[in-house]
Design an enzyme around this catalytic site. Sequence first.
Site, PDB file in Angstrom:
ATOM      1  N   GLU A  71       0.790  -1.096   0.023  1.00 28.33           N
ATOM      2  CA  GLU A  71       0.028  -0.098   0.015  1.00 28.33           C
ATOM      3  C   GLU A  71       0.829   1.322  -0.135  1.00 28.33           C
ATOM      4  O   GLU A  71       0.637   2.393  -0.783  1.00 28.33           O
ATOM      5  CB  GLU A  71      -0.891   0.029   1.253  1.00 28.33           C
ATOM      6  CG  GLU A  71      -1.881   1.279   1.264  1.00 28.33           C
ATOM      7  CD  GLU A  71      -2.598   1.235   0.149  1.00 28.33           C
ATOM      8  OE1 GLU A  71      -2.887   2.344  -0.549  1.00 28.33           O
ATOM      9  OE2 GLU A  71      -3.589   0.171  -0.250  1.00 28.33           O
ATOM     10  N   GLU A  78       1.797   6.246  -7.315  1.00 27.06           N
ATOM     11  CA  GLU A  78       0.606   7.157  -7.644  1.00 27.06           C
ATOM     12  C   GLU A  78       1.084   8.625  -7.632  1.00 27.06           C
ATOM     13  O   GLU A  78       0.707   9.323  -8.323  1.00 27.06           O
ATOM     14  CB  GLU A  78      -0.542   6.884  -6.862  1.00 27.06           C
ATOM     15  CG  GLU A  78      -1.035   5.676  -7.045  1.00 27.06           C
ATOM     16  CD  GLU A  78      -2.485   5.504  -6.261  1.00 27.06           C
ATOM     17  OE1 GLU A  78      -2.733   6.160  -5.340  1.00 27.06           O
ATOM     18  OE2 GLU A  78      -3.415   4.624  -6.496  1.00 27.06           O
TER      19      GLU A  78
END
Length: 126
Positions: A71, A78
């Site tokens: 994560e 991102e």
Amino acid sequence: MNSDLNGNKRKKGIGFKYAFMGLRRVWTSEKNFRIHIFISGLVVFFGILLNLSMSEWLWTGVCIGLVLILETLNSAIEAIVDYLFPHYHDVAAKAKDISAAAVLLSALFAVFVGLFIFVPKIINLF
């Protein structure tokens, strides 16, 4: 001494300060990371209640760590992609989708391992 991309000199050493800053950033900016932390807390709580064995704790810890690590990496990917491609781009979407898929796969693996460990213990309670 190392230098950064701008040529500024930096001391060599362990970057714990920056690592903790990164954890703070991912905590404050990523809702999914906070959800994974909350679920991890629940898993640890129920693991204590159900008295997991050493090997069960090992598998549980590996799964929790894997999901949180991926994560965090997904969030970093991102951020980089959003910086490089401020407008929609197929390559950017592909990179972001694939990194999100890695998190999904690790979470599904964690669920599988969790079911394998917790379901028999819960069944034995009845």
